[in-house]
Design an enzyme around this catalytic site. Structure first.
Site: not given
Length: 321
Positions: A155-157
């Site tokens: 998730d995300s980075a």
């Protein structure tokens, strides 16, 4: 017309950490994300059959990792990379996400604690992610047991690490069954400070402030991850900048409507599709960045995350083609 912001999410936003880069430090970011996870201690974590702390090989040595099993039969294996802007996040902050992933996909989930900046800048996190996938594949008999059903998720980075690792696996001749990219960072060129680059993605202006993750915070994250701004154009940072996406693993891409990263995530889904990759995009109506961690409070967030994980499960079941 887009769905309005989920009212439960609206109440959560003021409680979220890492919203003021003007006073944030790497340690305060880490501490605040840890504190958020600790604040949920009264809520029992999703039950899995076993949790084991292990070591995996990273880019420069062993890394901490945690294995979640929701069954005892042969299963897919998923290598999971946590979010936190590369700078924050760890095995504890994303424990519930890893558990839900194991429960809802039936996979053995290996959550990897990669090196973080500013202590280790790019390409350290990428090298750790790719190294961990190779190590886990070499030892897959001790995990899910099926080399044809190996996937990556984040998730995300961490979604960026999953995406770039999937590209590296293709280049190395490693066939992954699937990738789950949860509101990923896909185009860092300009490091969120360049007006011309920002204009390519309207969500960076529409959702610049007020919805937990801000454009200014993304600029802060990039400043810590990248020792040289020129690295932002490297596909290992910005997978949307890869020369070709043909042949990478089938993908589930999720975005959130009220997220500055929305449009670059959607652009990545379109680029995968244009390259002939099987892809399904979940748009996250009414939701913000980080909603995979908000399922205990928001029915809307929980349902959207469950749909994405169900689609990921289906891809894993097909195996590498």
């Amino acid at each position: 017309m887009a769905a309005p912001l989920d009212p439960v999410i609206a109440q959560i936003i003021p409680l979220m950490p890492m919203r003021d880069p003007a006073v944030m430090t790497p340690q305060s970011a880490r501490d605040s994300l840890r504190a958020l996870a600790a604040s949920r201690a009264a809520i029992p974590p999703p039950p899995v059959d076993s949790v084991q702390d292990i070591k995996v090989k990273g880019g420069a040595g062993p890394l901490d990792a945690r294995v979640y099993r929701a069954g005892t039969t042969p299963a897919p294996t998923v290598v999971f990379f946590h979010g936190g802007g590369w700078v924050a996040g760890d095995l504890e902050t994303h424990d519930r996400q890893a558990r839900n992933l194991a429960i809802e996909t039936g996979a053995v989930v290996v959550s990897v604690d990669y090196r973080r900046p500013p202590e280790t800048r790019f390409p350290g996190a990428f090298e750790d992610a790719f190294g961990a996938v190779r190590d886990i594949l070499d030892r897959v008999a001790g995990f899910g047991g099926d080399a044809e059903r190996l996937g990556v998720a984040g998730d995300s980075a961490g979604g960026t690490l999953a995406a770039t690792t999937a590209i590296a696996c293709r280049d190395a001749g490693i066939k992954l069954a699937a990738q789950l990219l949860v509101y990923p960072v896909t185009d860092v060129r300009g490091t969120y400070a360049d007006a011309r680059e920002n204009a390519r993605y309207p969500s960076r202006a529409e959702n610049a402030d007020g919805y937990f993750l801000t454009r200014a915070t993304m600029e802060w994250f990039c400043g810590h991850y990248l020792a040289d701004p020129a690295h932002a154009s490297d596909w290992r940072v910005s997978p949307l900048r890869a020369a070709s996406l043909a042949g990478v693993a089938p993908a589930i891409v999720t975005t959130a409507w009220f997220d500055p990263l929305r449009d670059e995530g959607a652009a990545y889904a379109r680029a995968l599709e244009a390259a002939g990759v099987r892809v399904k995009h979940h748009e996250g109506p009414g939701l913000i960045h980080g909603y995979f961690g908000m399922g205990d409070a928001s029915d809307v967030a929980r349902a959207e995350a469950q749909r994405a994980r169900a689609d990921f499960k289906a891809l894993l079941a097909r195996g590498a083609l």
